[in-house]
Scaffold this motif. Structure first.
Motif, PDB file in Angstrom:
ATOM      1  N   ALA A   1       0.883  -1.110   0.157  1.00 45.36           N
ATOM      2  CA  ALA A   1      -0.051  -0.095   0.059  1.00 45.36           C
ATOM      3  C   ALA A   1       0.784   1.088   0.055  1.00 45.36           C
ATOM      4  O   ALA A   1       0.532   2.450  -0.745  1.00 45.36           O
TER       5      ALA A   1
ATOM      6  N   SER B   1       0.683   3.612  -2.934  1.00 46.25           N
ATOM      7  CA  SER B   1       0.287   5.107  -2.861  1.00 46.25           C
ATOM      8  C   SER B   1       1.342   6.215  -3.679  1.00 46.25           C
ATOM      9  O   SER B   1       0.846   7.085  -3.830  1.00 46.25           O
ATOM     10  N   CYS B   2       2.381   5.731  -3.798  1.00 52.78           N
ATOM     11  CA  CYS B   2       3.292   6.623  -4.452  1.00 52.78           C
ATOM     12  C   CYS B   2       3.039   6.316  -6.051  1.00 52.78           C
ATOM     13  O   CYS B   2       3.513   7.385  -6.691  1.00 52.78           O
TER      14      CYS B   2
ATOM     15  N   PRO C   1       0.432   5.155  -8.202  1.00 55.67           N
ATOM     16  CA  PRO C   1      -0.950   4.590  -8.309  1.00 55.67           C
ATOM     17  C   PRO C   1      -1.037   3.750  -9.537  1.00 55.67           C
ATOM     18  O   PRO C   1      -2.131   3.064  -9.635  1.00 55.67           O
TER      19      PRO C   1
END
Length: 229
Positions: free
Chosen positions: A219, A223-224, A226
């Motif tokens: 995750a 998140s960095c 996507p």
């Protein structure tokens, strides 16, 4: 501190799966992100790395080191930036360490890669800089051994806490599930053995802790980036 131009678009890392160890100095690790410096970075196929200027090495850091670091961080094998941070017991004066930390923060934002933080007796400085810079990229406070109160100071700001062989059991039990990571760092224990120790503090199973760390690392990196799966 101005950052050198790369002269070309930086490279995205390839998709990362089944990484359970967010921070290790074991250069043959198959399940961890291997921590390196600009001088020690020597990538092997199929492995993932972080790279940064350690606070202990800040006294001798010059422009050549920074330029080399920037070139390395553009590589697809680099999943995270660091370790970097502030150590009040070792390294250059705190002002110089802070200058280089802020440079790493800028690089983390520029390359869209998470930041691995080393901190010794400097939580106040780290958290103040986090508040000032308002980073969009995730931060990971690695090797966390502090108490539950200090842990809350970090996780309440959305900063991940990574724990290894030595930790405060009460603090580890208090960390929100979504912000807890595992690491081996320089330990001779395997990530599975460390997961077993952490599992006892959180009253769960070793397998559940391994799964949690893997899920949170996935995750964190997604998140960095996507666009990656």
């Amino acid at each position: 501190m101005p950052l050198p131009s790369l002269g070309r678009k930086w490279l995205r890392p390839c998709a990362i799966t089944m990484i359970t160890d967010i921070h290790t100095h074991n250069t043959v690790s198959t399940d961890g992100i291997i921590c390196t410096t600009p001088h020690s970075f020597s990538p092997l196929p199929g492995k993932f790395y972080s790279c940064g200027i350690h606070p202990w090495e800040t006294a001798g850091t010059g422009n050549d080191d920074i330029g080399k670091l920037c070139r390395i961080l553009a590589r697809p094998e680099i999943a995270a930036i660091g370790e970097t941070g502030i150590d009040r017991l070792k390294g250059a004066p705190a002002t110089r360490q802070e200058e280089l930390l802020r440079m790493h923060i800028a690089l983390s934002e520029r390359f869209r890669k998470p930041l691995i933080i080393h901190e010794v007796k400097a939580a106040d400085i780290i958290l103040a800089i986090h508040r000032q810079t308002k980073p969009k990229m995730p931060w990971v406070r690695h090797g966390f051994r502090g108490n539950a109160q200090t842990a809350r100071m970090y996780w309440s700001k959305g900063i991940y806490l990574s724990v290894g062989e030595k930790f405060n059991a009460e603090a580890v039990a208090s960390i929100p599930e979504a912000l807890l990571l595992l690491e081996t760092d320089e330990s001779r224990l395997s990530i599975y053995e460390i997961a077993g120790q952490v599992a006892k503090a959180r009253q769960t199973t070793t397998e559940a802790m391994i799964e949690l760390s893997a899920r949170n690392i996935s995750a964190l990196l997604d998140s960095c980036h996507p666009a990656l799966t």
